[in-house]
Design a protein around this motif. Structure first.
Motif, PDB file in Angstrom:
ATOM      1  N   PHE A  34       0.663  -1.256  -0.088  1.00  0.00           N
ATOM      2  CA  PHE A  34       0.046   0.106  -0.095  1.00  0.00           C
ATOM      3  C   PHE A  34       0.794   1.180   0.005  1.00  0.00           C
ATOM      4  CE2 PHE A  34      -4.377  -0.736   0.394  1.00  0.00           C
ATOM      5  CZ  PHE A  34      -4.664  -1.962   0.572  1.00  0.00           C
ATOM      6  N   PHE A  35       1.919   1.248   0.659  1.00  0.00           N
ATOM      7  CA  PHE A  35       3.000   2.425   0.840  1.00  0.00           C
ATOM      8  C   PHE A  35       3.484   2.903  -0.329  1.00  0.00           C
ATOM      9  CE2 PHE A  35       6.439   4.780   2.185  1.00  0.00           C
ATOM     10  CZ  PHE A  35       5.777   5.806   2.827  1.00  0.00           C
ATOM     11  N   ALA A  36       3.975   1.599  -1.087  1.00  0.00           N
ATOM     12  CA  ALA A  36       4.502   1.499  -2.501  1.00  0.00           C
ATOM     13  C   ALA A  36       3.612   2.280  -3.471  1.00  0.00           C
ATOM     14  CB  ALA A  36       4.978   0.272  -2.968  1.00  0.00           C
ATOM     15  N   LEU A  37       2.322   1.848  -3.419  1.00  0.00           N
ATOM     16  CA  LEU A  37       1.133   2.456  -4.374  1.00  0.00           C
ATOM     17  C   LEU A  37       1.126   3.815  -4.091  1.00  0.00           C
ATOM     18  CD1 LEU A  37      -0.629   1.434  -6.438  1.00  0.00           C
ATOM     19  CD2 LEU A  37      -2.290   1.067  -4.614  1.00  0.00           C
ATOM     20  N   ILE A  38       1.100   4.434  -2.788  1.00  0.00           N
ATOM     21  CA  ILE A  38       1.148   5.644  -2.434  1.00  0.00           C
ATOM     22  C   ILE A  38       2.188   6.555  -2.920  1.00  0.00           C
ATOM     23  CG2 ILE A  38       1.053   7.440  -0.327  1.00  0.00           C
ATOM     24  CD1 ILE A  38      -0.491   5.036   1.168  1.00  0.00           C
ATOM     25  N   LEU A  39       3.365   6.098  -2.782  1.00  0.00           N
ATOM     26  CA  LEU A  39       4.494   6.749  -3.357  1.00  0.00           C
ATOM     27  C   LEU A  39       4.469   6.775  -4.787  1.00  0.00           C
ATOM     28  CD1 LEU A  39       7.667   5.382  -1.149  1.00  0.00           C
ATOM     29  CD2 LEU A  39       6.129   7.443  -0.955  1.00  0.00           C
ATOM     30  N   LEU A  40       3.913   5.658  -5.701  1.00  0.00           N
ATOM     31  CA  LEU A  40       3.775   6.069  -7.151  1.00  0.00           C
ATOM     32  C   LEU A  40       2.770   6.692  -7.492  1.00  0.00           C
ATOM     33  CD1 LEU A  40       4.148   4.689  -9.862  1.00  0.00           C
ATOM     34  CD2 LEU A  40       2.341   2.973  -9.367  1.00  0.00           C
ATOM     35  N   GLY A  41       1.636   6.846  -6.492  1.00  0.00           N
ATOM     36  CA  GLY A  41       0.554   7.880  -6.740  1.00  0.00           C
ATOM     37  C   GLY A  41       1.169   9.277  -6.586  1.00  0.00           C
ATOM     38  N   THR A  42       1.983   9.664  -5.582  1.00  0.00           N
ATOM     39  CA  THR A  42       2.479  10.722  -5.323  1.00  0.00           C
ATOM     40  C   THR A  42       3.431  11.225  -6.380  1.00  0.00           C
ATOM     41  OG1 THR A  42       2.516  10.275  -2.978  1.00  0.00           O
ATOM     42  CG2 THR A  42       4.076  12.014  -3.628  1.00  0.00           C
ATOM     43  N   ALA A  43       4.095  10.401  -6.831  1.00  0.00           N
ATOM     44  CA  ALA A  43       5.211  10.592  -8.147  1.00  0.00           C
ATOM     45  C   ALA A  43       4.292  11.096  -9.322  1.00  0.00           C
ATOM     46  CB  ALA A  43       5.936   9.573  -8.389  1.00  0.00           C
ATOM     47  N   LEU A  44       3.111  10.474  -9.565  1.00  0.00           N
ATOM     48  CA  LEU A  44       2.284  10.772 -10.777  1.00  0.00           C
ATOM     49  C   LEU A  44       1.697  11.948 -10.553  1.00  0.00           C
ATOM     50  CD1 LEU A  44       1.067   6.976 -11.492  1.00  0.00           C
ATOM     51  CD2 LEU A  44       2.476   8.385 -12.929  1.00  0.00           C
ATOM     52  N   PHE A  45       0.920  12.270  -9.481  1.00  0.00           N
ATOM     53  CA  PHE A  45       0.321  13.727  -8.994  1.00  0.00           C
ATOM     54  C   PHE A  45       1.496  14.653  -9.457  1.00  0.00           C
ATOM     55  CE2 PHE A  45      -2.829  11.166  -6.426  1.00  0.00           C
ATOM     56  CZ  PHE A  45      -3.659  11.232  -7.362  1.00  0.00           C
ATOM     57  N   SER A  46       2.705  14.349  -9.177  1.00  0.00           N
ATOM     58  CA  SER A  46       3.672  15.520  -9.042  1.00  0.00           C
ATOM     59  C   SER A  46       4.244  16.081 -10.532  1.00  0.00           C
ATOM     60  CB  SER A  46       5.041  15.141  -8.322  1.00  0.00           C
ATOM     61  OG  SER A  46       4.534  15.013  -6.983  1.00  0.00           O
ATOM     62  N   LEU A  47       3.818  15.048 -11.476  1.00  0.00           N
ATOM     63  CA  LEU A  47       4.074  15.261 -12.769  1.00  0.00           C
ATOM     64  C   LEU A  47       3.267  16.440 -13.528  1.00  0.00           C
ATOM     65  CD1 LEU A  47       4.074  11.754 -14.163  1.00  0.00           C
ATOM     66  CD2 LEU A  47       5.840  12.975 -13.700  1.00  0.00           C
ATOM     67  N   PRO A  48       3.953  17.383 -14.334  1.00  0.00           N
ATOM     68  CA  PRO A  48       3.239  18.657 -14.551  1.00  0.00           C
ATOM     69  C   PRO A  48       2.009  18.611 -15.282  1.00  0.00           C
ATOM     70  CG  PRO A  48       5.675  18.645 -15.004  1.00  0.00           C
ATOM     71  CD  PRO A  48       5.552  17.481 -14.688  1.00  0.00           C
ATOM     72  N   PHE A  49       1.958  17.401 -16.293  1.00  0.00           N
ATOM     73  CA  PHE A  49       0.788  17.042 -17.095  1.00  0.00           C
ATOM     74  C   PHE A  49      -0.546  16.516 -16.070  1.00  0.00           C
ATOM     75  CE2 PHE A  49       3.973  13.973 -17.985  1.00  0.00           C
ATOM     76  CZ  PHE A  49       3.419  12.728 -17.758  1.00  0.00           C
ATOM     77  N   SER A  50      -0.126  16.318 -14.829  1.00  0.00           N
ATOM     78  CA  SER A  50      -1.441  15.879 -14.028  1.00  0.00           C
ATOM     79  C   SER A  50      -1.908  17.150 -13.245  1.00  0.00           C
ATOM     80  CB  SER A  50      -0.608  15.055 -12.992  1.00  0.00           C
ATOM     81  OG  SER A  50      -0.218  13.606 -13.477  1.00  0.00           O
ATOM     82  N   GLN A  51      -1.482  18.248 -13.523  1.00  0.00           N
ATOM     83  CA  GLN A  51      -1.919  19.396 -12.742  1.00  0.00           C
ATOM     84  C   GLN A  51      -2.315  20.665 -13.549  1.00  0.00           C
ATOM     85  OE1 GLN A  51       1.367  20.562 -10.404  1.00  0.00           O
ATOM     86  NE2 GLN A  51       2.143  18.492  -9.740  1.00  0.00           N
ATOM     87  N   ARG A  52      -3.335  21.085 -13.154  1.00  0.00           N
ATOM     88  CA  ARG A  52      -4.230  22.221 -13.851  1.00  0.00           C
ATOM     89  C   ARG A  52      -3.494  23.562 -12.919  1.00  0.00           C
ATOM     90  NH1 ARG A  52      -9.223  19.672 -14.440  1.00  0.00           N
ATOM     91  NH2 ARG A  52      -9.748  19.411 -16.840  1.00  0.00           N
ATOM     92  N   GLU A  53      -3.286  23.203 -11.691  1.00  0.00           N
ATOM     93  CA  GLU A  53      -2.730  24.219 -10.846  1.00  0.00           C
ATOM     94  C   GLU A  53      -1.578  23.843 -10.209  1.00  0.00           C
ATOM     95  OE1 GLU A  53      -5.783  25.592  -8.329  1.00  0.00           O
ATOM     96  OE2 GLU A  53      -7.099  26.529  -9.865  1.00  0.00           O
ATOM     97  N   PRO A  54      -0.600  24.364  -9.794  1.00  0.00           N
ATOM     98  CA  PRO A  54       0.345  23.738  -9.083  1.00  0.00           C
ATOM     99  C   PRO A  54       0.145  23.102  -7.912  1.00  0.00           C
ATOM    100  CG  PRO A  54       1.270  25.827 -10.059  1.00  0.00           C
ATOM    101  CD  PRO A  54      -0.451  25.696 -10.095  1.00  0.00           C
ATOM    102  N   ILE A  55       0.804  22.003  -7.448  1.00  0.00           N
ATOM    103  CA  ILE A  55       0.421  21.435  -5.996  1.00  0.00           C
ATOM    104  C   ILE A  55       2.161  20.967  -5.301  1.00  0.00           C
ATOM    105  CG2 ILE A  55      -1.725  20.440  -6.465  1.00  0.00           C
ATOM    106  CD1 ILE A  55      -0.767  17.849  -7.032  1.00  0.00           C
ATOM    107  N   GLY A  56       2.029  20.862  -4.462  1.00  0.00           N
ATOM    108  CA  GLY A  56       3.299  20.758  -3.674  1.00  0.00           C
ATOM    109  C   GLY A  56       3.421  19.374  -3.131  1.00  0.00           C
ATOM    110  N   LEU A  57       4.477  18.660  -3.291  1.00  0.00           N
ATOM    111  CA  LEU A  57       4.880  17.231  -2.677  1.00  0.00           C
ATOM    112  C   LEU A  57       4.105  16.577  -1.932  1.00  0.00           C
ATOM    113  CD1 LEU A  57       6.668  15.107  -3.744  1.00  0.00           C
ATOM    114  CD2 LEU A  57       8.380  15.416  -2.322  1.00  0.00           C
ATOM    115  N   PHE A  58       3.884  17.455  -0.772  1.00  0.00           N
ATOM    116  CA  PHE A  58       3.065  16.859   0.352  1.00  0.00           C
ATOM    117  C   PHE A  58       1.768  16.779   0.096  1.00  0.00           C
ATOM    118  CE2 PHE A  58       0.366  17.615   4.076  1.00  0.00           C
ATOM    119  CZ  PHE A  58       0.605  16.390   4.838  1.00  0.00           C
ATOM    120  N   GLU A  59       0.970  17.813  -0.745  1.00  0.00           N
ATOM    121  CA  GLU A  59      -0.294  17.863  -1.152  1.00  0.00           C
ATOM    122  C   GLU A  59      -0.766  16.466  -1.968  1.00  0.00           C
ATOM    123  OE1 GLU A  59      -0.100  21.743  -2.792  1.00  0.00           O
ATOM    124  OE2 GLU A  59      -1.748  22.321  -1.316  1.00  0.00           O
TER     125      GLU A  59
END
Length: 455
Positions: A34-59
């Motif tokens: 589960f934690f590995a999946l969370i880290l993968l999701g964090t990395a994907l959300f941090s990609l520029p083309f995942s964001q309309r508005e900038p979000i931080g790493l913790f977000e």
């Protein structure tokens, strides 16, 4: 003695090098997955083309944790902040977190025609709450088949219904997202104010609540019903879950309606059928789903307490829901009843409950309560907010419900970290506790009995 640790470390290293595996208990492997999946999701959300508005790493980390633990608490609006790709990542994490990565791992092994190792068998047995290895593959396949059938049917109905109001691509994408979120008991929504737009829409409300109930009642119950189809032949646990789920939903529905029918900020401004639909929606969604169709910040404190009780109880075992689980709650009620009326056995549906099951239920109750107490204590130190708002947030996080009194985005960073931890522990912790209770070694030492005063 000083050479013991280096020697153990050397043997561990040799075993990993030889077998490619680190021996660990099933809960540890599941938590790591589960934690590995969370880290993968964090990395994907941090990609520029995942964001309309900038979000931080913790977000990004918080959102990934909320999705994987199928909670739904958010510190930003996913519909406004995430692109279409980011939203696909979000609902994929919900699906993977809800059904469990073990299901997909087992199915992959089946597809490849590989035999499962003893370690993987123990992992799957723990994840699927089974006692027989021969049932693992059948259960894994049932989980996928049942999930896809229910989600597919619900998505088709909502697509056709919402097509009246939205373009077909929008209706279809929204229907798929919300049916997956509902079946996996996650309160994530891409509509403003969750499902408030559909507060008096019977088709939307009944499809969403039906998906929530089916996802939260437990796959073993759905499988038993689909195979036997007659009440007399159902397993006692299946009967218990069907009766208890109906009773809890109806009791919550009646309580919410009675407490809020004259509150103009919630149900009072709605027509009679709208009041009934809103009360039903909030009763069902409080069972760890997290959708809202009314402004829950305006609920009376008495109604808020009812919602917290429903969140605390949660859904069924081997389901996408969390909480202490309905079975635990009913076993505890039966144990109290037996003690009050001097019954020697705890009985449900003419079946006696093993003392180990009662003790396990008590342990789950105590540990979950202690977790909520600790979380509430810490958050009350970090935040200046009404106590009931803090308690509601903590119960929602521990039970992975996702309901919030518009409090999550305004939390300080320490409280947001605390909520992320509570969501993860709330999802993984009960499994770890059950495993430790099931595998504990029996002591052969017996001590003389003594009277201790209680009550």
């Amino acid at each position: 003695m000083r050479n013991w640790l280096p020697l153990q470390g050397y043997h561990t290293y040799k075993r990993i090098k030889r077998t490619g595996m680190l021996r660990a208990s099933p809960p540890v492997i599941l938590a790591a997955g589960f934690f590995a999946l969370i880290l993968l999701g964090t990395a994907l959300f941090s990609l520029p083309f995942s964001q309309r508005e900038p979000i931080g790493l913790f977000e990004a980390f918080f959102m990934a944790t909320s999705a994987v633990t199928v909670t739904g608490l958010t510190i930003f609006d996913p519909s406004a902040t995430l692109t279409a790709f980011g939203q696909i990542v979000l609902i994929s994490l919900v699906q993977l977190g809800g059904l469990g990565f073990v299901t997909f791992a087992v199915l992959a092994a089946i597809t490849l025609g590989k035999k499962m190792s003893l370690q993987h068998q123990a992992l799957a047995l723990e994840a699927f709450n089974q006692t027989s290895v021969s049932k693992i593959q059948r259960t894994a396949l049932s989980v996928i088949k049942i999930s896809l059938c229910i989600e597919g049917a619900a998505a088709i109905v909502l697509t056709l219904w919402w097509w009246r109001e939205f373009p077909l691509p929008t209706a279809a994408s929204q229907a798929v997202f919300h049916t997956i979120a509902a079946f996996n008991n996650s309160g994530l929504s891409l509509f403003p104010f969750s499902l408030a737009h559909f507060v008096d829409d019977p088709v939307t409300i009944f499809v969403i609540t039906g998906s929530i109930i089916l996802g939260g009642i437990g796959f073993s119950v759905l499988s038993d019903v689909s195979h036997k189809k007659r009440w007399a032949t159902l397993m006692p646990y299946t009967k218990l879950m069907l009766v208890a789920t109906l009773a809890l939903n109806l009791a919550g529905f009646a309580a919410i309606w009675l407490l809020e029918f004259n509150n103009t900020a919630t149900l009072g401004a709605l027509p009679l059928h709208g009041q009934a639909l809103a009360a039903w929606m909030q009763s069902v969604t409080a069972r760890t789903a997290g959708f809202t169709s009314i402004d829950i910040t305006q609920l009376r404190d008495s109604t808020t307490l009812v919602l917290m009780l429903l969140m605390f109880i949660g859904g069924g075992s081997l389901s996408t829901a969390s909480g202490i689980k309905v079975g635990t709650f009913i076993v505890l009620l039966a144990a109290v009843y037996s003690y009050i009326f001097h019954r020697k056995e705890v009985v449900l549906f003419k079946r006696s409950i093993a003392p180990d099951t009662v003790q396990k239920s008590l342990a789950l109750l105590f540990v979950t309560s202690a977790l909520i107490f600790t979380g509430t204590l810490l958050m009350s130190i970090f935040e200046q907010a009404p106590f009931i708002t803090i308690l509601f947030e903590v119960v929602s996080a521990v039970s992975t419900t996702g309901l919030s009194r518009d409090f999550t985005p305004h939390l300080t960073t320490p409280s947001q970290v605390l909520v992320a931890v509570l969501m993860f522990v709330g999802r993984i912790g009960p499994l770890t506790l059950v495993y430790s209770l099931a595998t504990q070694k029996r002591s052969r030492v017996r001590y003389p009995e003594s009277e201790f005063q209680v009550g």
